[in-house]
Design a protein around this motif. Sequence first.
Motif, PDB file in Angstrom:
ATOM      1  N   GLY A  41      15.142  10.963  -6.039  1.00  0.00           N
ATOM      2  CA  GLY A  41      13.915  10.514  -5.361  1.00  0.00           C
ATOM      3  C   GLY A  41      13.398  11.462  -4.295  1.00  0.00           C
ATOM      4  O   GLY A  41      14.143  11.888  -3.416  1.00  0.00           O
ATOM      5  N   ASP A  42      12.109  11.802  -4.380  1.00  0.00           N
ATOM      6  CA  ASP A  42      11.455  12.517  -3.279  1.00  0.00           C
ATOM      7  C   ASP A  42      11.127  11.521  -2.174  1.00  0.00           C
ATOM      8  O   ASP A  42      11.311  11.805  -0.999  1.00  0.00           O
ATOM      9  N   ARG A  43      10.602  10.366  -2.578  1.00  0.00           N
ATOM     10  CA  ARG A  43      10.301   9.294  -1.629  1.00  0.00           C
ATOM     11  C   ARG A  43      10.598   7.961  -2.306  1.00  0.00           C
ATOM     12  O   ARG A  43      10.625   7.874  -3.532  1.00  0.00           O
ATOM     13  N   ALA A  44      10.792   6.964  -1.482  1.00  0.00           N
ATOM     14  CA  ALA A  44      11.036   5.618  -2.014  1.00  0.00           C
ATOM     15  C   ALA A  44      10.236   4.594  -1.223  1.00  0.00           C
ATOM     16  O   ALA A  44      10.066   4.737  -0.014  1.00  0.00           O
ATOM     17  N   SER A  63       0.852  -1.198   0.000  1.00  0.00           N
ATOM     18  CA  SER A  63       0.000   0.000   0.000  1.00  0.00           C
ATOM     19  C   SER A  63       0.886   1.246   0.000  1.00  0.00           C
ATOM     20  O   SER A  63       1.802   1.353   0.822  1.00  0.00           O
ATOM     21  N   PHE A  64       0.666   2.128  -0.943  1.00  0.00           N
ATOM     22  CA  PHE A  64       1.325   3.441  -0.927  1.00  0.00           C
ATOM     23  C   PHE A  64       0.615   4.361  -1.902  1.00  0.00           C
ATOM     24  O   PHE A  64      -0.212   3.922  -2.716  1.00  0.00           O
ATOM     25  N   GLY A 123       9.449   6.301   2.425  1.00  0.00           N
ATOM     26  CA  GLY A 123       9.820   7.621   2.938  1.00  0.00           C
ATOM     27  C   GLY A 123      10.912   8.239   2.097  1.00  0.00           C
ATOM     28  O   GLY A 123      11.366   7.642   1.112  1.00  0.00           O
ATOM     29  N   PRO A 124      11.372   9.439   2.454  1.00  0.00           N
ATOM     30  CA  PRO A 124      12.466  10.065   1.719  1.00  0.00           C
ATOM     31  C   PRO A 124      13.728   9.202   1.831  1.00  0.00           C
ATOM     32  O   PRO A 124      14.000   8.669   2.915  1.00  0.00           O
ATOM     33  N   LYS A 148      18.947   6.287   7.152  1.00  0.00           N
ATOM     34  CA  LYS A 148      19.337   6.452   8.569  1.00  0.00           C
ATOM     35  C   LYS A 148      18.732   5.375   9.460  1.00  0.00           C
ATOM     36  O   LYS A 148      19.038   5.293  10.635  1.00  0.00           O
ATOM     37  N   ARG A 149      17.831   4.554   8.878  1.00  0.00           N
ATOM     38  CA  ARG A 149      17.136   3.580   9.729  1.00  0.00           C
ATOM     39  C   ARG A 149      18.075   2.460  10.166  1.00  0.00           C
ATOM     40  O   ARG A 149      18.756   1.858   9.352  1.00  0.00           O
ATOM     41  N   VAL A 150      18.099   2.230  11.445  1.00  0.00           N
ATOM     42  CA  VAL A 150      18.962   1.172  11.965  1.00  0.00           C
ATOM     43  C   VAL A 150      18.140   0.043  12.599  1.00  0.00           C
ATOM     44  O   VAL A 150      18.687  -0.987  12.975  1.00  0.00           O
TER      45      VAL A 150
END
Lengths: 263, 246
Positions: free
Chosen positions: B207-210, B26-27, B224-225, B231-233
């Motif tokens: 990309g604005d978002r991926a 879903s997006f 998200g951007p 940065k997600r860990v």
Amino acid sequence: MKIFRSIGEHAAEIAGAVRECMAILGETTVEFLLVPFNPRRFRVRDFMLAFERASFDALPVMSGVGFLLGVILAFQSAAALRTFGVESFVANLLSIALFRELGPLVAAILLAGRSGSAFAAEIGAMKVDEEIDALVTMGLRPVRFLAMPRIAAAMVAMPAVTIFVELAGLVGGAIVLKMMRVPGAVYWAGVISAADVFSIVLGLAKAVVFGALVALVGCTAGMRTRSTADGVGVAATSAVVGGIVAIALADGIIAVICNFWGV
Amino acid sequence: MEGSAIIKLEHVKAGYGDTVVLDDVSFEVARGEIFILLGGSGCGKTTVMKHMIGLNPVLGGSLTIDGMEWTDDNRAELCRRIGVMFQSGALFGSMTCLENILLPLEEFSGLKAAARREKAMALLSSVELADAAGKMPSEISGGMRKRVAIARAMALDPDVVFLDEPGAGLDPITASSLDELVLRLRREKGTTFVIVTHELASVFKTGDRAAMFDRARRAMVAIGPPAELAKRVDDDFIRRFFSRGG
């Protein structure tokens, strides 16, 4: 059990191909019917290109094979007819056989080998290269762009090349009979006397049907190409095999109908 | 209208035949956005794109473009509103570059011949390939073919343009120039782009978002951007994907 599974898979594959062939035939027929209302729907340039390849480019091999067919037929039949002292009737045999049966049949088999496989390979390469997907996403029907011009080209080219096969075959027969000391005038008189208009027209009508079948099978094989390393090769092979089977089936059906009508 | 959603996927089951490649996707893609479908090889990003461009029907859920689903009734309308550049470029080999761009214009634009030609030349100029108009696709490089394919995709001024792996098989400089082309076309025409890629340089640049997909979980795992995703860990797959450069 493996053999039954294999037979089932092959049967399903053939059924799928036949179903797709019928779908393409139906769609092509509709496209042909729409052309008079909007002539721009017909891709003249694609038609001309396919026609040139199926006719002019094929003439040397068609004429060559036709000539050799005439030579072989003349030699084989003369050997039998000489026993009865009627080798001059080879001309009649050649005339009937070539105009009615062998001319269109041999031309169609050669067309399947040359153009049917080429159609499958061209369309198959387009499918692997996503060109067909590009047409679909543009809202264009692949059948109109790919199948219709090729089927039309094969239907127009076949009678023309069939005439060349037949004439080359008659010339081959003439040379053989000349070697057997049958006068040329006698040979050509025999050819003309045996060649009735119906046989010639029937042969050319068969040529049109065979041309349509070869192109239809070739285009279908191309559209069904799988994106594998041997996909295009497999498509080309199945176009030739399927084309020849379709020709044989159609010829058989036409022979039964002619026999039923007594012609 | 900029900012409102032009593409909506709700609980889409993506795949082909009986094979489900991704479940519950879903997006939304906003108008004027450059949206990236991101993930490793075989994760299903091209499968999702094929659903979005109407080549394959979704196996479940709902997919709409400007409120319309891919039905037989809507197909012609939707095809006018999207443009697609396939991975190979998919230019028609029997036509020149100019003829490739003229084809959709001849079929659908309703313009006169001179106007069609003028527009096609303008499109070729916009991708800096006016001098390649008379050349066959086989006579130009892979990068040039992709530029011509983008020009062809833009021919009918679509709302959304889909690009499948635009940088694949290209050197970094040519790939970067394609990214700049996309950014310029968005700036000049306001077109929405949906790009399938796994090349991080391109993702961060354009990309604005991926939306990110993971083959192992058969799921969309993040959206998200790109800078925020990097940065997600908390997710091992995302962390490894960005740390190893895709």
